[in-house]
Scaffold this motif. Structure first.
Motif, short mmCIF file in Angstrom:
data_model
loop_
_atom_site.label_atom_id
_atom_site.label_comp_id
_atom_site.label_asym_id
_atom_site.label_seq_id
_atom_site.Cartn_x
_atom_site.Cartn_y
_atom_site.Cartn_z
N ALA A 1 58.21 21.44 54.91
CA ALA A 1 57.38 20.26 54.61
C ALA A 1 58.25 19.04 54.35
O ALA A 1 59.36 19.15 53.85
CB ALA A 1 56.51 20.55 53.39
N PRO A 2 57.72 17.84 54.69
CA PRO A 2 58.47 16.62 54.41
C PRO A 2 58.68 16.45 52.91
O PRO A 2 57.86 16.90 52.11
CB PRO A 2 57.56 15.50 54.93
N VAL A 3 59.76 15.79 52.55
CA VAL A 3 60.10 15.68 51.14
C VAL A 3 59.93 14.26 50.61
O VAL A 3 60.22 13.98 49.46
CB VAL A 3 61.55 16.13 50.86
N ARG A 4 59.46 13.33 51.46
CA ARG A 4 59.34 11.95 51.01
C ARG A 4 58.17 11.83 50.02
O ARG A 4 57.03 12.16 50.36
CB ARG A 4 59.08 11.06 52.23
N PRO A 5 58.44 11.36 48.80
CA PRO A 5 57.35 11.28 47.83
C PRO A 5 56.33 10.22 48.23
O PRO A 5 56.68 9.20 48.81
CB PRO A 5 58.04 10.87 46.53
N PHE A 6 55.09 10.49 47.91
CA PHE A 6 54.03 9.53 48.24
C PHE A 6 52.98 9.57 47.15
O PHE A 6 53.00 10.42 46.26
CB PHE A 6 53.42 9.86 49.60
N ASN A 7 52.07 8.61 47.21
CA ASN A 7 50.87 8.63 46.37
C ASN A 7 49.70 8.79 47.31
O ASN A 7 49.58 8.04 48.28
CB ASN A 7 50.77 7.32 45.57
N PRO A 8 48.85 9.75 47.08
CA PRO A 8 47.82 10.09 48.08
C PRO A 8 46.62 9.17 48.10
O PRO A 8 45.73 9.36 48.92
CB PRO A 8 47.39 11.50 47.63
N VAL A 9 46.59 8.16 47.23
CA VAL A 9 45.38 7.34 47.13
C VAL A 9 45.24 6.46 48.36
O VAL A 9 46.15 5.72 48.72
CB VAL A 9 45.42 6.49 45.85
N TYR A 10 44.07 6.51 49.00
CA TYR A 10 43.86 5.87 50.30
C TYR A 10 43.88 4.36 50.28
O TYR A 10 44.26 3.73 51.25
CB TYR A 10 42.48 6.26 50.83
N PHE A 11 43.37 3.77 49.21
CA PHE A 11 43.04 2.35 49.33
C PHE A 11 44.19 1.43 48.93
O PHE A 11 44.02 0.23 48.83
CB PHE A 11 41.79 2.02 48.53
N THR A 12 45.34 2.02 48.67
CA THR A 12 46.52 1.19 48.38
C THR A 12 47.54 1.41 49.50
O THR A 12 47.73 2.53 49.95
CB THR A 12 47.16 1.62 47.05
N PRO A 13 48.17 0.36 49.95
CA PRO A 13 49.15 0.54 51.02
C PRO A 13 50.36 1.35 50.54
O PRO A 13 50.70 1.30 49.36
CB PRO A 13 49.58 -0.89 51.36
N ILE A 14 50.96 2.04 51.48
CA ILE A 14 52.23 2.71 51.20
C ILE A 14 53.21 1.66 50.68
O ILE A 14 53.29 0.55 51.21
CB ILE A 14 52.78 3.31 52.51
N GLY A 15 53.93 1.98 49.65
CA GLY A 15 54.97 1.07 49.18
C GLY A 15 54.46 0.00 48.23
O GLY A 15 55.24 -0.84 47.79
N CYS A 16 53.18 0.02 47.89
CA CYS A 16 52.70 -0.99 46.94
C CYS A 16 53.29 -0.69 45.57
O CYS A 16 53.66 0.43 45.25
CB CYS A 16 51.19 -1.01 46.89
N HIS A 17 53.39 -1.74 44.76
CA HIS A 17 54.11 -1.60 43.50
C HIS A 17 53.31 -0.89 42.42
O HIS A 17 53.86 -0.28 41.52
CB HIS A 17 54.52 -2.98 42.99
N SER A 18 51.98 -0.97 42.51
CA SER A 18 51.19 -0.49 41.37
C SER A 18 51.07 1.02 41.33
O SER A 18 50.76 1.58 40.29
CB SER A 18 49.80 -1.13 41.41
N VAL B 1 52.32 4.93 41.55
CA VAL B 1 53.51 5.76 41.34
C VAL B 1 53.59 6.79 42.47
O VAL B 1 52.63 7.52 42.72
CB VAL B 1 53.43 6.47 39.97
N GLN B 2 54.72 6.84 43.15
CA GLN B 2 54.89 7.75 44.29
C GLN B 2 55.63 8.99 43.79
O GLN B 2 56.84 8.98 43.71
CB GLN B 2 55.71 7.09 45.41
N ASP B 3 54.90 10.03 43.44
CA ASP B 3 55.55 11.18 42.80
C ASP B 3 55.13 12.53 43.38
O ASP B 3 55.34 13.56 42.77
CB ASP B 3 55.26 11.16 41.29
N MET B 4 54.51 12.53 44.56
CA MET B 4 54.00 13.80 45.11
C MET B 4 54.68 14.14 46.42
O MET B 4 55.00 13.26 47.20
CB MET B 4 52.51 13.67 45.42
N VAL B 5 54.84 15.43 46.67
CA VAL B 5 55.16 15.92 48.01
C VAL B 5 54.21 17.08 48.28
O VAL B 5 53.56 17.58 47.36
CB VAL B 5 56.63 16.40 48.13
#
Lengths: 153, 777
Positions: free
Chosen positions: B73-90, B92-96
């Motif tokens: 599986a890819p290891v890049r952390p992300f936040n799964p919430v749909y309505f915020t763009p990838i990389g937005c500041h608000s 927290v990207q802590d999931m894989v």
């Protein structure tokens, strides 16, 4: 492992080769492609999978298909005739009782038993009859209205 | 039918016919040739390190086509919430997808795809995982302590987010107050309980292009998040909009583990993979966050709020996901905005624990805030002898005031006072008795709750998508197809958006059909969430319809030898204004534009209409709404409390909403009535409970998780619509949905207090808590 069974669904005979632990719900959805009967929980608690066995509303997720070969099975697809809808189906549309609609078919099957057995149920009897069917969209208000409407049609 | 008659009419839902006869269009019904069935293996431990995973036995099982673990599986952390763009500041990207560490019971550690569900389940049993258990923490305040286990290295004291807000001088405000009230208000974890389980079918073709069918509330967000998580360009993902989904309520607003696993399995195996949650999996995958609110309010003798200070502690569970944003919405709209007050201070904590991950749920932090704020107002009124309606009106915003969210806007339509007044009249507020004054075993009480400022979408929020679009295409029979990315969760967009289009185009509502859409073919649309669809999607649909209408009238003008400005279209006919005899059907105009035929003239064969007008008559839009107008709500409830059993019954509700202009009254009532069901469940019975030692969910099916059936619902739910005309809205409309679930807990708690004279500040108000409050336990 599989055994040949015959199911009488909506007046038609269906021969199926099923493993003995196949529920009626799985037989309907996965074997026969009758998708009106829904799986909401698989633990006899939500009512989305309600069908009739000899006119009685049951949860098809906790009935083995092999055990109901002697029953007349009615599903939502068996309601109405010759292209016309059952008055309950008409009333659900008319009253706005359908939102997401995932509970609707099971709800109608539970209401159908009530109206088959009783001409003019009162509100408490209607609520009791659908109390085994969960709905998260409507608050049941317009569902109760629809069943009343159908009982008066 | 004229436009004025289409808006405000309870047009029958076109999808209802299909839904009462079986319902074909649900994602759960999607079947593709060669489809495999996937299942996820989930951790039995709340906190552990995975020492090793052996999948060799599972892979040998006949019928198993693929197994995935962390190494695949890819290891890049992300936040799964749909309505915020990838990389937005608000956020927290802590999931894989899979890692060597699990932080809650039920976290997926591996996935299997097989020819049948039964084989996939059997294969899960054959995967051998060696876990090393780690210390756990389940209470968010303990988790913030110095010695608590740390769940994420980047977040000391397990604080994922710590936003704050301050205006004025709170200390001076409290010094100015004649009375200061303090209370702690605790809400519980509840599930959205959509009836259709989460499901996806994902097919990766030979060129590596993914076609995705899913029960999610946002096709574009799913495309973006899936592409990011798989580290592929968005152009390699097509998400098909489901005709309908079986409820969402915010619970289907993030990419699930299932979409990522199904996509990876399909890519690896080369066949479509379907994964459907069991109800148990649904229950442990999303929930409204429990929030503890410490609330302090200063009040002057005349009933003016002089200061308010609050601290909110949100248990986000093992990952931040929605908890990053819910805390903000909770703090601003739940606690800070609803009432005018010069001096306010709020601090929020989104805290990691080893509980399940929270999610989006209708109201998005506001029901938790509303319960605290409105309960305390009830306490203030009781203690100081203010009438709860007058106290609220004294401190509430008024129409024309600057919007507390954005001073560039005003509250141009704001029917808060009228909602209170009309609701009070309907319930006959004057018959409310002093608290606890009824004698007898069964005591009745009347309570009130309000929500002053809320949203019609996310305009003005940093980092949240709010643009939307639509395409409308006229057909040669005079009908129109409306293509929009807005997913109808059951709340009726299939109907109301077609009404808006018909009203703008001059067609009958049944002549507009919501058609197929996917991420390849329609403009970007933000999710169906945040009470935004009627307002924001409605504006986009209206704009697309206006665009199509303009083109329609240009062609008609050429045909009728008239000026487009002199034409009007209504009920499917175009006429010169004031000259009904001139009318021609819309169908004739569309046919003419599309017709290849020529007409004979003295100058020889000529096109039947000028060449520049040839072609399909269509309109499109892609826009962001200009504002975020606030609805307003007042709910009055009457309850009966059985002081022997502790049981609370809600007898009657009067729910008054300012929602701007009502597009479809029947659909709007449906929102209110369904909202009451969710609100009563939240107030009185629903509670996702976990074993305090192991973190295992104890209520993960409908036998143990109790939500209201038809028997527990009040026999009377009266909807009052305060139809202010929102100048920025489509035909004057703004929003409704979330307000319907925000207020019930506060109003019911106030009514219970009015009945028994004892305050309960912790939801749900179970019979046990009532009896304890009465000193009977």
């Amino acid at each position: 492992m599989k055994q040949l069974i015959t199911l009488n669904i909506n007046g038609e005979q269906h021969e199926l080769a099923l493993s003995p632990d196949t529920t009626l719900l799985k037989a309907l959805r996965q074997e026969l492609g009758m998708l009106g009967t829904k799986r909401g929980c698989d633990t006899s608690a939500c009512g989305c999978c309600t069908v009739h066995l000899d006119g009685k509303a049951v949860y098809s997720c906790v009935v083995y298909a092999a055990a109901v070969q002697d029953c007349e099975i009615t599903t939502i697809e068996g309601l109405g005739s010759n292209g016309t809808l059952d008055p309950l189906q008409e009333a659900f549309v008319e009253a706005g009782a359908v939102q997401c609609g995932f509970c609707t078919c099971g709800m109608i099957m539970s209401a159908k038993q009530l109206l088959d057995e009783q001409d003019h149920p009162d509100e408490e009897q209607i609520r009791q009859a659908i109390s085994g069917n969960l709905c998260r969209c409507t608050g049941y208000t317009k569902i109760v209205d629809a069943i009343k409407m159908a009982s008066e049609a | 039918m004229a436009a004025a008659d289409i808006v405000g009419k309870s047009v029958t839902r076109p999808d209802a016919w299909d839904k009462v006869t079986g319902g074909r269009g649900y994602p759960v019904n999607v079947q593709l040739p060669g489809m495999l069935h996937g299942k996820l293996l989930r951790s039995p431990y709340a906190h552990a390190r995975i020492i090793s995973i052996d999948t060799s036995e599972a892979e040998k099982l006949p019928g198993v086509k693929g197994v995935l673990t962390a190494k695949d599986a890819p290891v890049r952390p992300f936040n799964p919430v749909y309505f915020t763009p990838i990389g937005c500041h608000s956020m927290v990207q802590d999931m894989v997808l899979f890692s060597d560490r699990v932080r809650f019971v039920g976290q997926p550690v591996a996935a299997v795809a097989a020819t049948t569900e039964a084989i996939a389940e059997q294969a899960l049993q054959l995967i051998d995982v060696d876990y090393e258990e780690l210390p756990t923490v389940f209470d968010p305040e303990e988790a913030m302590g110095e010695n608590a286990p740390q769940l994420h290295e980047a977040s000391p004291q397990n604080i994922a987010k710590n936003p704050s807000f301050e205006v004025g001088d709170v200390e001076a405000g409290f010094a100015e107050a004649d009375h200061v009230f303090e209370g702690v208000y605790q809400t519980q974890r509840v599930h959205t309980c959509y009836m259709e389980p989460r499901v996806c079918v994902i097919d990766c073709d030979a060129q590596g292009h993914f076609t995705v069918h899913s029960s999610m509330q946002h096709i574009f967000g799913l495309r973006e998040k899936l592409a990011y998580a798989l580290d592929i360009p968005e152009g390699r993902v097509t998400v098909v909009k489901p005709p309908y989904i079986g409820g969402g309520f915010g619970g289907k607003l993030d990419i699930g583990y299932i979409e990522m696993a199904a996509a990876l399995l399909s890519e690896r195996i080369g066949r479509p993979v379907r994964i459907e949650h069991t109800r148990h999996e649904d229950f442990i995958s999303t929930a409204r966050h429990p929030i503890k609110v410490y609330l302090k309010t200063g009040v002057s003798k005349d009933g003016t709020i002089t200061a308010r200070e609050a601290k909110s502690i949100l248990d986000t569970g093992a990952h931040a996901t929605h908890g990053s944003e819910v805390i903000m919405v909770h703090g601003m709209f739940g606690v800070v905005f609803p009432y005018r007050c010069a001096n306010k201070k709020w601090e929020g904590y989104t805290v990691y624990t080893n509980n399940m991950i929270g999610g989006g749920y209708r109201g998005y932090g506001c029901p938790q805030g509303c319960f605290a704020v409105e309960s305390q107002i009830d306490e203030i009124c009781e203690e100081l002898g203010f009438d709860p309606i007058e106290f609220r009106l004294k401190n509430a915003y008024e129409q024309g005031d600057p919007h507390p969210f954005n001073p560039a806007w005003n509250l141009n339509s704001y029917g808060y006072a009228e909602a209170l007044e009309r609701g009070a009249a309907a319930i006959d507020w004057s018959r409310r008795q002093p608290a606890g004054s009824e004698t007898g075993v069964k005591k009745r009480g009347i309570g009130l709750g309000t929500q002053g400022v809320w949203v019609s979408g996310c305009m003005g929020f940093p980092d949240i998508y709010e643009h939307t679009g639509a395409i409308i295409k006229l057909n040669a029979d005079g009908s129109a197809d409306l293509a929009s990315g807005t997913v109808d969760l059951g709340s009726g967009q299939i109907t109301t958006l077609c009404q808006i289009a018909a009203a703008e185009l001059g067609l009958e509502p049944e002549q507009v059909r919501m058609s197929y859409a996917d991420t390849d073919t329609v403009p970007f649309d933000a999710p169906t969430h945040a009470s935004r669809a009627t307002y924001s999607s409605g504006l986009a649909v209206q704009a697309a319809a206006a665009d199509a209408r303009e083109k329609l009238l240009e062609v008609a003008a050429a045909m009728m030898e008239a000026n487009p400005q002199d034409l009007e279209v209504s009920a499917g006919r175009i006429e010169v204004k004031g000259s009904p005899g001139s009318a021609i059907p819309v169908a004739d105009v569309v046919r003419m534009a599309e017709s290849p035929f020529m007409k004979d003239t003295a100058e020889g064969p000529q096109p039947s209409c000028p060449p520049e007008h040839k072609g399909t008559i269509m309109g499109s839009s892609s826009l962001a709404p200009p504002e975020n107008p606030s609805p307003a709500t007042a709910l009055f409830v009457e309850v009966e409390v059985d002081t022997d059993t502790g049981e609370v019954s809600v007898l009657r509700c009067v729910y008054a909403h300012d929602l701007g202009r009502v597009i479809n009254p029947n659909a709007a009532e449906g929102q209110v009535e369904g909202g009451m069901q969710q609100g009563i469940g939240y107030a009185l019975m629903e509670d996702l409970q976990f074993d305090t030692e192991t973190g295992t969910c104890l209520t993960s099916d409908f036998l143990d998780y109790k939500m209201p059936t038809a028997m527990e619902m009040p026999r009377e739910i009266e909807s009052i619509f305060v139809e202010t005309n929102e100048p920025s809205g489509p035909f004057g409309a703004k929003s409704l949905s979330e307000q319907c679930v925000t207020v019930p807990a506060a109003a019911i708690a106030a009514a219970v207090y009015n009945a028994i004279g004892v305050r309960i500040r912790e939801l749900p108000i179970t019979p046990e808590k009532v009896l304890r409050a009465l000193g009977k336990l």
